[in-house]
Scaffold this motif. Structure first.
Motif, PDB file in Angstrom:
ATOM      1  N   MET A   1       0.851  -1.184   0.000  1.00 55.65           N
ATOM      2  CA  MET A   1       0.000   0.000   0.000  1.00 55.65           C
ATOM      3  C   MET A   1       0.889   1.237   0.000  1.00 55.65           C
ATOM      4  SD  MET A   1      -1.226   1.021   3.777  1.00 55.65           S
ATOM      5  CE  MET A   1      -0.108   1.175   5.163  1.00 55.65           C
ATOM      6  N   ARG A   2       0.261   2.409  -0.216  1.00 59.08           N
ATOM      7  CA  ARG A   2       1.007   3.666  -0.167  1.00 59.08           C
ATOM      8  C   ARG A   2       0.671   4.418   1.116  1.00 59.08           C
ATOM      9  NH1 ARG A   2      -1.986   5.144  -3.923  1.00 59.08           N
ATOM     10  NH2 ARG A   2      -1.270   7.230  -4.380  1.00 59.08           N
ATOM     11  N   ALA A   3       1.685   5.101   1.629  1.00 55.60           N
ATOM     12  CA  ALA A   3       1.493   5.874   2.856  1.00 55.60           C
ATOM     13  C   ALA A   3       2.458   7.052   2.857  1.00 55.60           C
ATOM     14  CB  ALA A   3       1.733   4.999   4.086  1.00 55.60           C
ATOM     15  N   THR A   4       2.149   8.026   3.710  1.00 58.40           N
ATOM     16  CA  THR A   4       2.976   9.227   3.817  1.00 58.40           C
ATOM     17  C   THR A   4       4.099   9.003   4.822  1.00 58.40           C
ATOM     18  OG1 THR A   4       0.988  10.530   3.398  1.00 58.40           O
ATOM     19  CG2 THR A   4       2.895  11.706   4.278  1.00 58.40           C
ATOM     20  N   LEU A   5       5.297   9.417   4.452  1.00 49.14           N
ATOM     21  CA  LEU A   5       6.435   9.384   5.372  1.00 49.14           C
ATOM     22  C   LEU A   5       7.047  10.773   5.439  1.00 49.14           C
ATOM     23  CD1 LEU A   5       6.597   6.422   3.661  1.00 49.14           C
ATOM     24  CD2 LEU A   5       8.309   6.078   5.445  1.00 49.14           C
ATOM     25  N   ILE A   6       7.551  11.121   6.615  1.00 42.88           N
ATOM     26  CA  ILE A   6       8.270  12.390   6.752  1.00 42.88           C
ATOM     27  C   ILE A   6       9.755  12.076   6.916  1.00 42.88           C
ATOM     28  CG2 ILE A   6       7.719  12.518   9.252  1.00 42.88           C
ATOM     29  CD1 ILE A   6       7.738  15.671   8.772  1.00 42.88           C
ATOM     30  N   GLY A  10      10.175  19.995   5.823  1.00 44.42           N
ATOM     31  CA  GLY A  10       9.782  20.294   4.454  1.00 44.42           C
ATOM     32  C   GLY A  10       9.849  19.110   3.509  1.00 44.42           C
ATOM     33  N   ASP A  11      10.070  17.899   4.036  1.00 45.65           N
ATOM     34  CA  ASP A  11      10.294  16.728   3.169  1.00 45.65           C
ATOM     35  C   ASP A  11       9.320  15.598   3.524  1.00 45.65           C
ATOM     36  OD1 ASP A  11      11.258  14.779   1.513  1.00 45.65           O
ATOM     37  OD2 ASP A  11      13.273  14.726   2.377  1.00 45.65           O
ATOM     38  N   VAL A  12       8.168  15.637   2.883  1.00 43.81           N
ATOM     39  CA  VAL A  12       7.143  14.617   3.077  1.00 43.81           C
ATOM     40  C   VAL A  12       6.966  13.877   1.762  1.00 43.81           C
ATOM     41  CG1 VAL A  12       4.645  14.332   3.374  1.00 43.81           C
ATOM     42  CG2 VAL A  12       5.906  15.778   4.948  1.00 43.81           C
ATOM     43  N   ARG A  13       6.954  12.534   1.810  1.00 46.33           N
ATOM     44  CA  ARG A  13       6.859  11.744   0.573  1.00 46.33           C
ATOM     45  C   ARG A  13       5.782  10.670   0.729  1.00 46.33           C
ATOM     46  NH1 ARG A  13      13.338  10.292   0.215  1.00 46.33           N
ATOM     47  NH2 ARG A  13      14.063  12.285   1.077  1.00 46.33           N
ATOM     48  N   VAL A  14       5.198  10.308  -0.389  1.00 49.86           N
ATOM     49  CA  VAL A  14       4.234   9.216  -0.403  1.00 49.86           C
ATOM     50  C   VAL A  14       4.902   8.027  -1.080  1.00 49.86           C
ATOM     51  CG1 VAL A  14       1.965   8.470  -1.202  1.00 49.86           C
ATOM     52  CG2 VAL A  14       2.318  10.825  -0.412  1.00 49.86           C
ATOM     53  N   GLU A  15       5.002   6.910  -0.366  1.00 47.92           N
ATOM     54  CA  GLU A  15       5.791   5.774  -0.855  1.00 47.92           C
ATOM     55  C   GLU A  15       5.069   4.452  -0.617  1.00 47.92           C
ATOM     56  OE1 GLU A  15       9.483   6.159   1.276  1.00 47.92           O
ATOM     57  OE2 GLU A  15      10.243   7.628  -0.171  1.00 47.92           O
ATOM     58  N   GLU A  16       5.583   3.413  -1.265  1.00 44.97           N
ATOM     59  CA  GLU A  16       5.098   2.049  -1.011  1.00 44.97           C
ATOM     60  C   GLU A  16       5.616   1.581   0.351  1.00 44.97           C
ATOM     61  OE1 GLU A  16       3.187  -0.259  -2.536  1.00 44.97           O
ATOM     62  OE2 GLU A  16       2.602   1.211  -4.062  1.00 44.97           O
ATOM     63  N   VAL A  17       4.724   1.022   1.153  1.00 49.53           N
ATOM     64  CA  VAL A  17       5.106   0.446   2.452  1.00 49.53           C
ATOM     65  C   VAL A  17       4.417  -0.921   2.543  1.00 49.53           C
ATOM     66  CG1 VAL A  17       5.320   2.715   3.554  1.00 49.53           C
ATOM     67  CG2 VAL A  17       3.150   1.477   3.687  1.00 49.53           C
ATOM     68  N   PRO A  18       4.823  -1.774   3.494  1.00 52.32           N
ATOM     69  CA  PRO A  18       4.169  -3.078   3.602  1.00 52.32           C
ATOM     70  C   PRO A  18       2.682  -2.939   3.943  1.00 52.32           C
ATOM     71  CG  PRO A  18       6.226  -3.017   4.858  1.00 52.32           C
ATOM     72  CD  PRO A  18       5.944  -1.617   4.434  1.00 52.32           C
ATOM     73  N   ASP A  19       1.861  -3.800   3.369  1.00 51.70           N
ATOM     74  CA  ASP A  19       0.446  -3.819   3.736  1.00 51.70           C
ATOM     75  C   ASP A  19       0.312  -4.176   5.212  1.00 51.70           C
ATOM     76  OD1 ASP A  19      -0.429  -3.234   1.206  1.00 51.70           O
ATOM     77  OD2 ASP A  19      -0.724  -5.334   0.634  1.00 51.70           O
TER      78      ASP A  19
END
Ligand SMILES: [Zn+2]
Length: 344
Positions: A1-6, A10-19
């Motif tokens: 799934m995708r989720a937000t990581l900081i 000023g650096d927030v990304r949306v990436e693939e993480v484990p379900d």
């Protein structure tokens, strides 16, 4: 799934993480239908040291239960639920006292291996105690206001409740952010007839008037204090709700509270010192507030939201997709958005 990581300021990304998967029999998996960005997410967004791994973020969401652990009762796949911004068993001694933020078996989202709310799905620990079932479908027009039950509206309500707001108290709310506006709405709901809102963003104070503010003071500092005193025959108001300000806000709060009155502060105050000097002592001022046990208030606040008597979701003035979450952070940080809703 995708989720937000900081990853840092000023650096927030949306990436693939484990379900997410069930780990404990008390867990549930929830597919997120709506989430949002909190003013308190802006503190790490503004100041966090850069990291190479990134950390999950987000603590406000509602969604659909997909799976429950064997010890979870009262919830089943397909239920629409809202999660308060702290998870809790809702059965320990602190929870029974209405202080789910001190739960002996609870904790925070996006920490210690627990998912954040700004993603496609969340493993919910202590699901039976944490989640509140919503009697509407995921296409309901009420979703923004129901999502506000996760944090911002109960936090404004907690500010008003701890200050002792009722029909006989006059109120000053300091701050026209989403928490301040929610505090106006909560004070009005608790019966306050005179609500002075201190804020300088006209579009926000206009919403404050819609929520129940009777007066708006745009001035700050000594000038703002003078205006509130003018409006109250020189005495100030019985209660002052200080909503996520910096040190000048708490100084203003003590200056506009009536003798014998109460100052309440909520929403992660960013100042360590409270200027409670001998003057405050001799005026018999009470200081209260703290982190809001949202779970304790949701059952009470839910009916008015379901029946449309209050619309706390009006604080959301922008909607983004999950991929646009970095834009949402930028918009809240530069104050072009009041509060950003995320529709994954
Ligand atoms: Zn508990």
């Amino acid at each position: 799934m995708r989720a937000t990581l900081i990853y840092g300021a000023g650096d927030v990304r949306v990436e693939e993480v484990p379900d997410p998967v069930l780990r404990e029999p008390t867990d549930a998996i929830v597919r997120v239908v709506r989430s949002c960005i909190c003013g308190s997410d802006l503190w790490p967004y503004g100041a966090r040291e850069a990291t190479s791994m990134g950390d999950r973020i987000g603590h406000e969401f509602l969604g659909v239960v997909e799976e429950t652990g064997r010890d979870v009762s009262g919830l089943q796949a397909g239920d629409l639920v809202v999660a308060p911004f702290v998870w809790a068993d809702n059965t320990c001694d602190f929870c029974r006292e209405g202080l789910q933020t001190s739960c002996r078996h609870g904790g925070m989202w996006a920490r210690d291996g627990v998912d954040g709310g700004q993603g496609e799905a969340v493993r919910v620990p202590q699901a039976q105690g944490t989640l509140v079932k919503l009697p509407v479908g995921e296409d309901s027009a009420l979703l923004p206001s129901l999502l506000a039950l996760s944090d911002v509206y109960p936090t404004g309500h907690h500010c008003a409740v701890t200050a002792g707001v009722n029909a006989r108290t006059t109120v000053t709310v300091i701050g026209d952010g989403a928490v301040g506006l929610s505090a106006v709405l909560a004070a009005k709901r608790l019966g306050a007839e005179r609500i002075i809102l201190m804020g300088r963003h006209k579009d926000r104070t206009d919403l404050g008037r819609e929520f129940g503010a009777t007066d708006v003071v745009a001035e700050r500092g000594a000038e703002g204090v003078e205006r509130v005193l003018e409006l109250t025959d020189g005495d100030g108001t019985h209660t002052v709700l200080e909503c996520v300000g910096l040190k000048p806000a708490i100084e203003t709060a003590f200056a506009v509270v009536r003798n014998g009155g109460t100052v309440s502060r909520v929403g992660a105050p960013q100042y360590p010192d409270v200027p409670a000097d001998f003057g405050v002592f001799f005026r018999n001022i009470t200081l209260t507030g703290g982190v809001a046990p949202a779970r304790a208030y949701i059952d009470e606040l839910l009916p008015d939201v379901l029946e449309g008597r209050v619309q706390p979701g009006k604080v959301f003035d922008r909607t983004v997709t999950l991929d646009q979450v970095p834009d949402g952070y930028r918009a809240m940080a530069d104050r072009s958005a009041l509060k950003v809703l995320i529709q994954p």
